[in-house]
Scaffold this active site. Sequence first.
Site, PDB file in Angstrom:
ATOM      1  CB  THR A   1      -0.688   0.281   1.280  1.00 35.68           C
ATOM      2  OG1 THR A   1      -0.326  -0.229   2.605  1.00 35.68           O
ATOM      3  CG2 THR A   1      -1.997  -1.516   1.155  1.00 35.68           C
TER       4      THR A   1
ATOM      5  CB  VAL B   1      -0.295   5.812   4.652  1.00 29.01           C
ATOM      6  CG1 VAL B   1       0.724   6.136   5.870  1.00 29.01           C
ATOM      7  CG2 VAL B   1      -0.499   6.799   3.760  1.00 29.01           C
ATOM      8  CB  CYS B   2       1.475   0.625   5.141  1.00 26.92           C
ATOM      9  SG  CYS B   2      -0.064   0.545   5.159  1.00 26.92           S
ATOM     10  N   PRO B   3       3.976   1.951   4.051  1.00 25.77           N
ATOM     11  CG  PRO B   3       4.775   2.020   1.726  1.00 25.77           C
ATOM     12  CD  PRO B   3       3.790   1.223   2.070  1.00 25.77           C
TER      13      PRO B   3
ATOM     14  CG  LEU C   1       5.691  -1.276   8.267  1.00 24.48           C
ATOM     15  CD1 LEU C   1       4.886  -1.857   7.034  1.00 24.48           C
ATOM     16  CD2 LEU C   1       5.250  -1.607   9.430  1.00 24.48           C
TER      17      LEU C   1
END
Length: 187
Positions: free
Chosen positions: A44, A46-48, A51
């Site tokens: 996806t 925003v997730c990376p 993380l």
Amino acid sequence: MSIINTTIKPFTVQAYQDGKFITVSDADLKGKWSIFFFYPADFTFVCPTELGDMADLYPEFQKLGVEVYSVSTDTHFTHKAWADASDTIKKIKYVMLGDPTGTVTRNFDVMIESEGLALRGTFVVNPEGEIKVAEIHDLGIGRDASELLRKVKAAQYVASHPGEVCPAKWTEGAETLKPSLDLVGKI
């Protein structure tokens, strides 16, 4: 009902960490500080960024004796595929829990039932398995690992200094407060 000071519920899941598949359970958390870092899905947008930010500060969390567990409702296989495909995810050294049944996600009350995805939830768990910090964001709002690091340091300070509390914007080494009648109305 607040999740703060509750004990995490039992779980056992498959995970991906640094090129290997492992099994992780609630028993693995006993005796150390932990962070559960929920996010909606692999591959996806925003997730990376979140993380990757956490990966950059992971050595700082380790110095504090804190293990980081990122969690999504993807499988551990999907986590590996994402690490293989993304330079950002490839640099992650912390544990990536696969939660395709949603057990862990529901245990922390961050499941979006209609989508089968997790909200952006961040939880700091003490060595006794009690949740000391809980923060939940809407899907479009990314988190800052440096602010989480500050909160972990504050939680650890308060745990090791009974009778003291950390005021707003407290940073390591800064003055704390000792609640008493003398302070009432003076702050």
